[in-house]
Design an enzyme around this catalytic site. Structure first.
Site, PDB file in Angstrom:
ATOM      1  N   LYS A 160       0.846  -1.199   0.000  1.00  0.00           N
ATOM      2  CA  LYS A 160       0.000   0.000   0.000  1.00  0.00           C
ATOM      3  C   LYS A 160       0.880   1.247   0.000  1.00  0.00           C
ATOM      4  O   LYS A 160       1.927   1.277   0.686  1.00  0.00           O
ATOM      5  CB  LYS A 160      -0.915  -0.022   1.226  1.00  0.00           C
ATOM      6  N   SER A 177      -9.681   1.597   2.596  1.00  0.00           N
ATOM      7  CA  SER A 177      -8.847   2.384   1.718  1.00  0.00           C
ATOM      8  C   SER A 177      -7.737   1.588   1.025  1.00  0.00           C
ATOM      9  O   SER A 177      -7.090   2.117   0.125  1.00  0.00           O
ATOM     10  CB  SER A 177      -8.216   3.528   2.510  1.00  0.00           C
ATOM     11  N   SER A 189      -9.839  -0.608   6.821  1.00  0.00           N
ATOM     12  CA  SER A 189      -9.351  -0.493   5.452  1.00  0.00           C
ATOM     13  C   SER A 189      -8.731  -1.735   4.857  1.00  0.00           C
ATOM     14  O   SER A 189      -8.381  -1.736   3.682  1.00  0.00           O
ATOM     15  CB  SER A 189      -8.339   0.634   5.362  1.00  0.00           C
TER      16      SER A 189
END
Ligand code: GLN
Length: 477
Positions: A78, A155, A180
């Site tokens: 990420k 996310s 997330s």
């Protein structure tokens, strides 16, 4: 499509000399490049360094130098997790050009076991979102590979999207503040594991809200996500909130039905009917296999979870984002006007709408005069919510509920939501995050061809139980 080898099988084959790491890396990079123009799962593709790493490891294996648990396994990361010399922007324009001088501890640990970093994945800016559509000013929104009209969830959307898309062995590092990892795992039909707060070092993680942030993992299977989680876990002197906890030996975890499940009554209310039914069907099957199932009530978490979370997280976020002012990291410009004018110019251009909204909300909640009424009250509520979980764990080993109340929405459906509607979608995921509890999301079925995820929450430091239960659920399919 041929099923990808699980991480542990892949590593075995590598060690037997049956797979060339370089060839596998080339293949996956080709897939990344090809799919990215359509699905936008990556903010950065690390082609050159991944191939170099692959070649080095291939050579090292021959000389007996390389033996790791993740030998040659491609890992996507990420964007908010720092990787040395890779632009690391947490999905924000304001961090344009920021090249970390060091690897996050999770990256150091993964690399030490032979993992190959293939790129940085798309996310909501700084983690602010549930659909990965709050991308920074100059990024594209990642699309769900199962239906590109729908979002990946957020996310950690790029991580989940690519994990679902790839036909090759791969796992991903995500981050969760309020859900997330679980949310996109659920929307894309992959396994997502979020550890106990402090189990994995936050050193090198670009902060959203320090008291909530965790690095976790995603894989096509629970076993894949568990092996990566085991690798990156452990005490770290560089993170003052890191825990000195015994390792859980997750890599050897096996599915087990020998646990007591608590169905969180309140988290089923307000869910789409089909989502609810799919989750209950999986729980029924577990019960028929001998698992004890009870109903558990978490009324305080259901009533106050969202409010406490958005106060705590935006308060911390608003102070964390203060450092991005065009002087230290990332975006900068010619120094014109006084400092306030300069900062405003940079911050207006560098932050997206949702980041600005959260700065305002968080600043308000901690302003003198409002702090007692909002931020400090949220902290008191947080303590009560943790107590409620602790009482529940006196009677059950794991708690279950739908990860998300809906399947991945279309972008048209998302457009109709207000920010508050969007925040409300986090009902089932924020409580476990507020309490710092380990939780998994596992796919349990489909609705309209889209995956439905079941969330499994265990008590602090009980990752092994969480993984065993998640594996048992995974086996039902
Ligand atoms: N949807 C939640 C939020 O917007 C969770 C995000 C996260 O865990 N990073 O804050």
């Amino acid at each position: 499509m041929k099923k990808a080898l699980e991480l542990h099988e892949f590593v075995k084959e590598i060690k037997r000399g049956n797979i060339s790491i370089t060839e596998h890396t080339e293949k996956i990079l080709e897939e990344v490049e090809k799919s990215n123009s359509r699905f936008h799962h990556f903010n950065l593709i690390a082609k050159k360094s991944a191939l170099q790493q692959a070649k080095e490891i291939d050579a090292g294996i021959k000389t007996g130098q390389h033996k790791g648990k993740l030998l040659g396994v491609p890992i996507s990361v990420k964007d908010c997790i720092c990787v040395k010399d890779f632009e690391s922007r947490a999905g924000s324009k304001i961090l344009t050009g920021y090249l970390p001088l060091f690897d996050a501890t999770a990256i150091v640990k993964a690399k030490a076991e032979g993992a190959i970093i293939i790129g940085k994945t798309a996310q909501d800016e700084f983690g602010f979102g549930t659909f990965s559509n709050n991308v920074g000013v100059d990024f594209e929104t990642p699309l769900n590979p199962l239906d590109p009209k729908r979002c990946c969830g957020g996310s950690s959307g790029g991580s989940a999207g690519f994990t679902a898309l790839t036909s090759l062995t791969h796992a991903s590092l995500g981050q969760s503040t309020g859900g997330s990892i679980a949310c996109p795992a659920s929307f894309c039909g992959v396994a997502g594991l979020t550890p106990t707060y402090g189990r994995v070092s936050r050193y090198g993680l670009i902060d959203y809200a320090n008291s909530l942030d965790k690095i976790g993992t995603m894989g096509k299977t629970v076993s894949d996500a568990a092996l990566l989680l085991e690798t990156i876990s452990g005490y770290d002197l560089n993170d003052s909130t890191s825990l000195k906890a015994e390792a859980q030996n997750l890599e050897n975890a096996k599915p087990s039905n020998d646990f007591r499940i608590g169905i969180v009554k309140e988290f089923f209310k307000g869910c789409e009917e089909k989502v609810k039914k799919t989750c209950l069907k999986a729980i029924d099957k577990l019960e028929s296999q001998g698992t004890t199932v009870k109903e558990i009530s978490l009324p305080l978490n259901a009533k106050y979870g969202i409010a406490a979370y958005y106060l705590a997280s935006t308060t911390e976020a608003s102070t964390n984002l203060a450092r991005f002012c065009g002087m230290r990291y990332g975006l900068h410009d010619k120094l014109e006007g006084n400092f306030n004018e300069y900062f405003s110019r940079i911050r207006s251009a560098g932050f997206g709408t949702e980041a600005k909204r959260r700065i305002l909300l968080g600043t308000f909640a901690r302003m003198s005069g409002f702090r007692d009424a909002y931020y400090l009250k949220a902290m008191k509520v947080r303590t009560k919510l943790i107590k409620e979980f602790k009482q529940a764990f006196e009677n059950v080993d794991v708690l279950v509920n739908p990860t998300m109340p809906i399947i991945a929405p279309t972008f048209g459906e998302i457009k109709k939501l207000s920010p508050l509607d969007e925040y409300a979608m986090d009902l089932c995921t924020v409580p476990a995050n507020l309490a710092g509890l380990p939780h998994a999301s596992v796919n349990v079925g489909e609705h309209k061809g889209m995956p439905v995820g079941l969330m499994i929450t265990a008590d602090h430091l009980q990752e092994k139980k969480m993984v065993q239960a998640a594996m048992a659920v995974e086996e039902l399919k």
